[in-house]
Write a protein that holds these residues in place. Structure first.
Motif, PDB file in Angstrom:
ATOM      1  N   ALA A  16     -80.505 -54.139  10.493  1.00 36.79           N
ATOM      2  CA  ALA A  16     -79.158 -53.764  10.057  1.00 36.79           C
ATOM      3  C   ALA A  16     -78.422 -53.105  11.207  1.00 36.79           C
ATOM      4  O   ALA A  16     -79.025 -52.462  12.071  1.00 36.79           O
ATOM      5  CB  ALA A  16     -79.236 -52.814   8.865  1.00 36.79           C
ATOM      6  N   GLY A  17     -77.111 -53.296  11.208  1.00 37.83           N
ATOM      7  CA  GLY A  17     -76.282 -52.707  12.253  1.00 37.83           C
ATOM      8  C   GLY A  17     -74.869 -52.477  11.759  1.00 37.83           C
ATOM      9  O   GLY A  17     -74.527 -52.803  10.617  1.00 37.83           O
ATOM     10  N   VAL A  18     -74.070 -51.914  12.646  1.00 37.93           N
ATOM     11  CA  VAL A  18     -72.683 -51.594  12.328  1.00 37.93           C
ATOM     12  C   VAL A  18     -71.767 -52.124  13.421  1.00 37.93           C
ATOM     13  O   VAL A  18     -72.171 -52.273  14.571  1.00 37.93           O
ATOM     14  CB  VAL A  18     -72.468 -50.067  12.188  1.00 37.93           C
ATOM     15  N   SER A  19     -70.537 -52.432  13.032  1.00 32.51           N
ATOM     16  CA  SER A  19     -69.461 -52.752  13.964  1.00 32.51           C
ATOM     17  C   SER A  19     -68.223 -52.034  13.463  1.00 32.51           C
ATOM     18  O   SER A  19     -68.042 -51.865  12.246  1.00 32.51           O
ATOM     19  CB  SER A  19     -69.179 -54.250  14.018  1.00 32.51           C
ATOM     20  N   VAL A  20     -67.373 -51.628  14.408  1.00 33.68           N
ATOM     21  CA  VAL A  20     -66.159 -50.906  14.037  1.00 33.68           C
ATOM     22  C   VAL A  20     -64.960 -51.565  14.703  1.00 33.68           C
ATOM     23  O   VAL A  20     -64.922 -51.701  15.929  1.00 33.68           O
ATOM     24  CB  VAL A  20     -66.227 -49.419  14.455  1.00 33.68           C
ATOM     25  N   LEU A  74     -64.695 -54.288  23.857  1.00 34.47           N
ATOM     26  CA  LEU A  74     -65.482 -53.811  24.993  1.00 34.47           C
ATOM     27  C   LEU A  74     -66.382 -54.904  25.531  1.00 34.47           C
ATOM     28  O   LEU A  74     -66.583 -55.934  24.898  1.00 34.47           O
ATOM     29  CB  LEU A  74     -66.306 -52.589  24.583  1.00 34.47           C
ATOM     30  N   LYS A  75     -66.894 -54.652  26.726  1.00 34.09           N
ATOM     31  CA  LYS A  75     -67.892 -55.534  27.333  1.00 34.09           C
ATOM     32  C   LYS A  75     -69.145 -54.715  27.578  1.00 34.09           C
ATOM     33  O   LYS A  75     -69.081 -53.600  28.110  1.00 34.09           O
ATOM     34  CB  LYS A  75     -67.384 -56.114  28.644  1.00 34.09           C
ATOM     35  N   HIS A  76     -70.279 -55.293  27.169  1.00 30.55           N
ATOM     36  CA  HIS A  76     -71.567 -54.641  27.368  1.00 30.55           C
ATOM     37  C   HIS A  76     -72.141 -54.997  28.737  1.00 30.55           C
ATOM     38  O   HIS A  76     -71.771 -56.007  29.335  1.00 30.55           O
ATOM     39  CB  HIS A  76     -72.562 -55.072  26.276  1.00 30.55           C
ATOM     40  N   SER A  77     -73.053 -54.191  29.194  1.00 33.85           N
ATOM     41  CA  SER A  77     -73.724 -54.434  30.477  1.00 33.85           C
ATOM     42  C   SER A  77     -74.893 -55.389  30.310  1.00 33.85           C
ATOM     43  O   SER A  77     -75.595 -55.683  31.269  1.00 33.85           O
ATOM     44  CB  SER A  77     -74.214 -53.108  31.070  1.00 33.85           C
ATOM     45  N   TYR A  78     -75.115 -55.882  29.110  1.00 35.50           N
ATOM     46  CA  TYR A  78     -76.240 -56.767  28.802  1.00 35.50           C
ATOM     47  C   TYR A  78     -75.776 -57.821  27.816  1.00 35.50           C
ATOM     48  O   TYR A  78     -74.695 -57.709  27.244  1.00 35.50           O
ATOM     49  CB  TYR A  78     -77.399 -55.965  28.193  1.00 35.50           C
ATOM     50  N   LEU A 100     -67.067 -55.818  19.755  1.00 36.22           N
ATOM     51  CA  LEU A 100     -66.661 -54.605  19.045  1.00 36.22           C
ATOM     52  C   LEU A 100     -67.665 -53.494  19.306  1.00 36.22           C
ATOM     53  O   LEU A 100     -68.846 -53.765  19.551  1.00 36.22           O
ATOM     54  CB  LEU A 100     -66.618 -54.873  17.535  1.00 36.22           C
ATOM     55  N   PRO A 101     -67.226 -52.252  19.212  1.00 34.57           N
ATOM     56  CA  PRO A 101     -68.187 -51.152  19.288  1.00 34.57           C
ATOM     57  C   PRO A 101     -69.140 -51.217  18.099  1.00 34.57           C
ATOM     58  O   PRO A 101     -68.756 -51.635  17.012  1.00 34.57           O
ATOM     59  CB  PRO A 101     -67.315 -49.887  19.192  1.00 34.57           C
ATOM     60  N   GLY A 102     -70.363 -50.814  18.316  1.00 36.29           N
ATOM     61  CA  GLY A 102     -71.337 -50.794  17.238  1.00 36.29           C
ATOM     62  C   GLY A 102     -72.749 -50.863  17.765  1.00 36.29           C
ATOM     63  O   GLY A 102     -72.985 -50.794  18.972  1.00 36.29           O
ATOM     64  N   GLY A 103     -73.684 -51.009  16.847  1.00 36.80           N
ATOM     65  CA  GLY A 103     -75.088 -51.075  17.228  1.00 36.80           C
ATOM     66  C   GLY A 103     -75.971 -50.996  15.997  1.00 36.80           C
ATOM     67  O   GLY A 103     -75.504 -51.098  14.865  1.00 36.80           O
ATOM     68  N   ARG A 106     -66.278 -61.104  12.603  1.00 33.85           N
ATOM     69  CA  ARG A 106     -66.046 -59.755  12.068  1.00 33.85           C
ATOM     70  C   ARG A 106     -64.562 -59.399  12.092  1.00 33.85           C
ATOM     71  O   ARG A 106     -64.059 -58.766  11.158  1.00 33.85           O
ATOM     72  CB  ARG A 106     -66.899 -58.748  12.822  1.00 33.85           C
ATOM     73  N   ILE A 107     -63.861 -59.794  13.132  1.00 35.89           N
ATOM     74  CA  ILE A 107     -62.418 -59.552  13.181  1.00 35.89           C
ATOM     75  C   ILE A 107     -61.723 -60.358  12.095  1.00 35.89           C
ATOM     76  O   ILE A 107     -60.789 -59.865  11.443  1.00 35.89           O
ATOM     77  CB  ILE A 107     -61.855 -59.850  14.583  1.00 35.89           C
TER      78      ILE A 107
END
Length: 157
Positions: A33-37, A49-53, A60-63, A147-148
């Motif tokens: 399970a995870g979240v996105s905002v 955003l852009k992740h380094s991986y 989107l921000p989240g995790g 998600r958007i």
């Protein structure tokens, strides 16, 4: 990963950790399970955003949720850790059942408005910017796009 590693080393190790996690999920198929905002500024622009991986796409921000963690608490934590933003108000948009890295995934989607400038952590997140909601950048991650779209449907309902 913890913050005891210098940021450049942490950033360099994240792609390897992401790859291992991806293969682990494909093998185990354990539900996750995870979240996105979806965060907008006062003008209605969407924060991406852009992740380094992982894939080089806008997201989107989240995790992920920690064991026993409340989804809203996780959403606030992820935004704070990744972008240095404290969200005053956050609302539930929807819950999506999907597949992530071959594992069943429950995604809790939230929305929030903020008047703060994002400060990427330089570890997980290397870039973060607001974009007009009618003109989002490419490449946009497939999961992010879904998600958007869910957020837009809820907003226009």
């Amino acid at each position: 990963m913890t913050r005891f590693l210098p940021a450049p080393l942490h950033r360099a190790l994240l792609p390897l950790a992401h790859l291992v996690r991806h293969h682990w999920r494909r093998w185990r198929k354990t539900p996750i399970a995870g979240v996105s905002v979806v965060i907008t500024n006062l003008g209605g622009d969407v924060l991406l955003l852009k992740h380094s991986y992982g894939p080089e796409v806008w997201g989107l921000p989240g995790g992920g949720l920690a064991a026993g963690e409340d989804p809203e608490t996780a959403a606030r934590r992820e935004v704070r850790e990744e972008l240095g933003i404290e969200l005053a108000r956050i609302i539930v948009v929807t819950t999506l059942e999907e597949e992530l890295s071959g594992s069943p995934h429950t995604a809790y989607l939230f929305a929030a408005t903020c008047d703060q400038r994002p400060r990427p952590d330089g570890r997980e997140v290397v870039e973060a910017r607001f974009f007009p909601s009618h003109s989002l950048p490419e490449p946009l991650g497939e999961t992010t796009r879904a998600r958007i779209d869910a957020w837009r449907r809820r907003r226009n309902a």
